[in-house]
Structures are given as C-alpha cells and as structure tokens.
Design an enzyme around this catalytic site. Structure first.
Site, PDB file in Angstrom:
ATOM      1  N   HIS A  67      -6.910  -6.412  -1.030  1.00  0.00           N
ATOM      2  CA  HIS A  67      -5.628  -5.572  -0.739  1.00  0.00           C
ATOM      3  C   HIS A  67      -4.411  -6.101  -0.337  1.00  0.00           C
ATOM      4  CE1 HIS A  67      -3.911  -1.477  -0.389  1.00  0.00           C
ATOM      5  NE2 HIS A  67      -3.861  -1.473   0.711  1.00  0.00           N
ATOM      6  N   SER A 126       0.744  -1.180  -0.182  1.00  0.00           N
ATOM      7  CA  SER A 126       0.018  -0.092   0.010  1.00  0.00           C
ATOM      8  C   SER A 126       0.936   1.326   0.045  1.00  0.00           C
ATOM      9  CB  SER A 126      -0.887  -0.031   1.161  1.00  0.00           C
ATOM     10  OG  SER A 126      -1.833   0.730   1.089  1.00  0.00           O
ATOM     11  N   ASP A 178      -8.611  -4.045  -6.517  1.00  0.00           N
ATOM     12  CA  ASP A 178      -8.241  -3.737  -5.273  1.00  0.00           C
ATOM     13  C   ASP A 178      -9.017  -2.333  -5.090  1.00  0.00           C
ATOM     14  OD1 ASP A 178      -6.811  -2.326  -3.129  1.00  0.00           O
ATOM     15  OD2 ASP A 178      -4.902  -3.584  -3.394  1.00  0.00           O
TER      16      ASP A 178
END
Length: 503
Positions: A469, A219, A440
């Site tokens: 994710h 991320s 995602d």
C-alpha cells in the site's frame, strides 16, 4: 479478551492508514487569491514534535466555517504544519499532503516522507504542508466514545460466516451509529465530508498566500485530492494521487474492493512464505500456504488461541499485507497460532501489543472514518442487502470478502448526506498523475483504473508492478519514484499511461 483487543487495535490502525464538480446543494466556500499569508507559524504540539523528530516542523492554524453553506456560522481552527522549501530560489509553492483514512493525522507526514527519503529536489521545490483535517487530532477532534474494549474495534466489519453473523453485526452497527449521534453534542459530526474538507483545503491555500497548490495524497487522500482538483481545477497545480480508492468518496463498492485487493496481494506473501517453509512450516508452495490460511482460520473460529479467533487472524493478515517488511511477523504469528501453544501465543501477542499499544487516536480515527464515509454518500439500509453481499463475496473473494461486504454503521446513520458526492471533473488542466501498485491489499489496481477513466485526458495512470500500500516514496520501485519526482519537480507528465516494471 485484552490480548484479542490489542491485535484488533493494531489492525484497525493499519486499515485506516488505510479515504469535484456537479450540482451541489450547498455553495462551496471559495477563496480568491493569492492573498497575504495569514498563518502565524510557531512550535508544533509536543506529540507532533515527538513523532516528527529529528525533523523540525512549524505549525499554525487556519480558521474555517463549520458549515461552508453558512460562512458566518460557527468556526473551527485547523492545524497545519510546514517544512519550508530548502531553496527559496527554486521554490515553486506548496505541496499539500494527506496520509489517508479518513481519520489519519497528517501533521507529521512531511517528516515521515523525509525519513523515507523523499528526493531533495522535491524538498527544494515545495513547502511540504501537513495537516489535521477537520475533526482529526488538533483540528476540532470528534468522538463517538469508542473504546478498545467495546464491540467496535475496526472500520472493517468482522468476517461473517453465515447470515446469523450479519444479523449480529447489524446490532453492533446500529448501536455504534446511535452512539456517534449521542456524542455529537456540537453538531460537527454531520459536517465531516470530503467536499467540506476540500473547501477547507482551498481556504488553507489562500491563508498560505498561494494562487495554486500542488497535492500528494495516499489512499483515502486520493479521494480528497480528486475532490479538490474537481471543485477547484483552476487552483490545482500538480496533483499526485497514490493508491486510489477509485472516486471522491468511499462507498460500499469501494469497501468490498478491499477483498479484491487481498486476493491480488496475498499471492506475494504466499510465495514468500513458501520459499521459507523450512523456517515457518506454512506450506511448500503458494497453494499450500493459501490452504494453511483457511485451515488456521477455521481452527481459530472453533477454538481461539490466546484470545485470537478466526476473525482477528483474517483482519491481522489483511493489515500485514500492507508492507513486505511485515511478512516475517505475519509468518511468525501464523506459526505460533498453528502450533496451538497458548502460552507462547500470549507471549508473542503481548510483545506485539506492547509495541503497538493503544493509539491515543483510536476513538478519534475510527469516528472520523465513520463520519466522512457515512456522510459522503447514502448506504443501503436493508440488512438483507448485506446478507446477499456477504454470501456473494464469501464465494467471490474467499480470503476476506465475508468481512468487507458485511454491514457497517453507515446503514443506520442518523443524518442523510447533505449533498451528493462530488463528481470527478474531467474539464480542467492535465495535471493529475494517478499512481497505483498492481497488487495493493486496500486499494487494488481497479481503483486507479476507475479514477483514470473519470478524469479522462486530465490524467495519466502510472501502474507499478509491486505489492503493498503506497508507491511513491513509501514503496521501493525506482521507476515510480523517478517518474513521480520528475512530474512534481519539472512538471513532466507521462505522455501516456505507463507501466513501471518490478524494480
């Protein structure tokens, strides 16, 4: 109100776990090496021990300057953790880890990856290095004085139904920006940037006695990894960037892409729920499930149930799309709220709140997210800009666009960025593996495509036909696991961009 805040807190945590070269105004601190290791390893703090159990980690600290442009100024200690390589003969070096955010603690991340089944060959090849980066947890934590009872409970703004809602949120955003400035008594907040954290990584590398370091970031951790590989290409070894935001920083366009991600990932849940209509009653087809979402959100806008309004439904839904394991809980919540049974909804939400509880890092995590995001790049300051964006994205991304395009405290941040965002440097070794799920909710596939283009021939894109994710170890696709492990252990980068089929 307490129930409402509990759900918001849960979603904000999900959203956080949710985030270089060129001309810089401040000269980066560099650490030529290798050096004699300087970290003294000892027991980790009790909270890290509890989170990491049963894996035993060792912790230590590394001193870094608050202001890298003035290395002789005040210093802070950053806490790092280590899970030593299991085979000294096969050990290649260090694999630094980052869980994302910005604002996520990474000290226990080595243990989490072990619990999720990271391959033994990776554990034999690397010391796994977790850390709390500057401003987080055990590394000079910062605070804006945010509370779960206050108006700011998540780093994604509330859904704005109209222009008036944007105006109302602007007042909240301005208040939060001022609150952060007032709490910044030691002046650390302005030095929380991705570039400075990348400089910290290089000092940590040197303190560990390593000539180079490998890196695995998720991320926002992809932004940090991209920054490190760009600022210090000669010291970057094998770099894996998983679930990419698309650059070395999160800007307004990146925040708005959250809504694109929800549009692309929601159909997975809709298909799942439609197949279980007999149990949850949310719709017999994915299209009917989507209509249920809009109908339920509007109903809750007009008449909240158990303190849950349409904004919290939208935010909760976004957060629960992060992992397929969360689909049953999301369907249960929708079903209970759709029935309008206030008592039943309170019981359900009470159970959820007890399970999630208020994380001790609530204020710290949100504060770091704001500081890094607002310090990395200048955000628009005109409220009309956000009104236009909300109107555009309400139509373009109806599920969530009127939230992610809404105004944030960055519009009122007191300090302008001290330097430009770090530019991705495509001049360096071919050592960046970009890993990206096709669907995602927080970091859509477009983020991986953007970073792949910026790194050019330094990188390869590994696309994964999956939702959720996080792909490597955190996902369940065999091709993604095998390809990434092969790169980390053997250094075998794919010859070309690759699509991993659904596993």
């Amino acid at each position: 109100m307490k129930r409402q805040r509990a759900i918001g807190r849960s979603c904000s945590a999900l959203a956080i776990v949710l985030g270089l070269s060129g001309t810089l105004l401040a000269a980066p601190a560099v650490a030529d090496g290798p050096r004699t290791p300087q970290v003294r390893w000892g027991p980790c703090p009790d909270d890290v021990v509890a989170e990491a159990a049963p894996t035993v980690l060792r912790c230590g600290t590394v001193s870094v300057p608050v202001d890298h442009a003035d290395p002789g100024s005040a210093r802070i200690d950053l806490m790092v953790s280590r899970l030593a390589a299991t085979d000294p003969d096969e050990r290649r070096g260090t694999l630094m880890l980052n869980p994302g955010g910005p604002g996520g603690s990474g000290l226990a991340l080595p243990a989490l990856l072990v619990a999720r089944g990271i391959p033994a060959d990776v554990l034999a090849t690397y010391d796994l290095i977790g850390m709390d980066t500057r401003g987080i947890g055990h590394s000079a934590p910062v605070s804006c004085g945010l509370t779960p009872e206050g108006p700011y409970i998540a780093n994604i703004p509330p859904y704005a139904a109209d222009d008036a809602a944007v105006t109302a949120q602007a007042k909240v955003a301005e208040q939060v920006a001022e609150q952060c400035a007032e709490h910044d008594s030691d002046g650390l907040l302005r030095h929380l940037t991705t570039a400075n954290t990348a400089r910290d990584l290089d000092l940590i590398r040197a303190a560990l006695g390593e000539e180079k370091t490998s890196y695995l970031g998720y991320s926002y951790g992809t932004a940090l990894g991209a920054a490190y590989a760009s600022m210090f290409p000669e010291r970057s070894d094998r770099i894996v960037l998983d679930s990419n935001i698309g650059d070395t920083h999160l800007d307004r366009d990146g925040m708005r892409r959250y809504a694109l991600g929800m549009e692309q990932s929601f159909p997975d849940f809709a298909k799942w729920a439609a197949a279980r209509h007999g149990s949850y009653g949310l719709g017999r087809t994915p299209a009917q499930v989507r209509r249920t979402y809009f109908t339920l959100a509007k109903q809750l806008d007009n008449a909240p149930v158990a303190g849950i309004d349409g904004n919290l439904l939208r935010l909760t839904t976004f957060g629960q799309l992060f992992k397929k394991l969360q689909y049953p809980k999301l369907a249960q919540q929708w079903q209970t709220l759709a029935n309008g049974d206030d008592a039943a909804a309170r019981r359900l939400m009470s159970q959820d709140a007890a399970a999630a509880d208020v994380p001790a890092s609530f204020d710290n995590s949100l504060s770091v997210f704001l500081a890094v995001t607002c310090n990395d790049i200048k955000w628009p300051r005109n409220v009309d800009t956000y009104r236009r964006g909300v109107a555009e994205d309400r139509e373009r991304y109806p599920l969530f666009g009127a939230a992610t395009a809404n105004i944030t405290p960055c519009a009122f941040w007191r300090h302008a960025p001290a330097e430009p965002p770090v530019a991705v440097d495509d001049d360096g070794p071919r050592n960046v593996l970009v890993v990206q799920n096709l669907r995602d909710p927080a970091t859509p596939h477009a983020g991986g495509e953007l970073l792949r283009r910026k790194f050019a021939d330094r990188s390869r894109l590994l696309s994964v036909d999956d939702g959720g994710h996080g792909a490597y170890v955190l996902g369940d696709n065999p091709c993604a696991l095998n390809t990434t492990t092969r790169y980390l252990v053997e250094g075998r980068m794919p010859d070309k961009d690759t699509l991993c089929p659904a596993g």
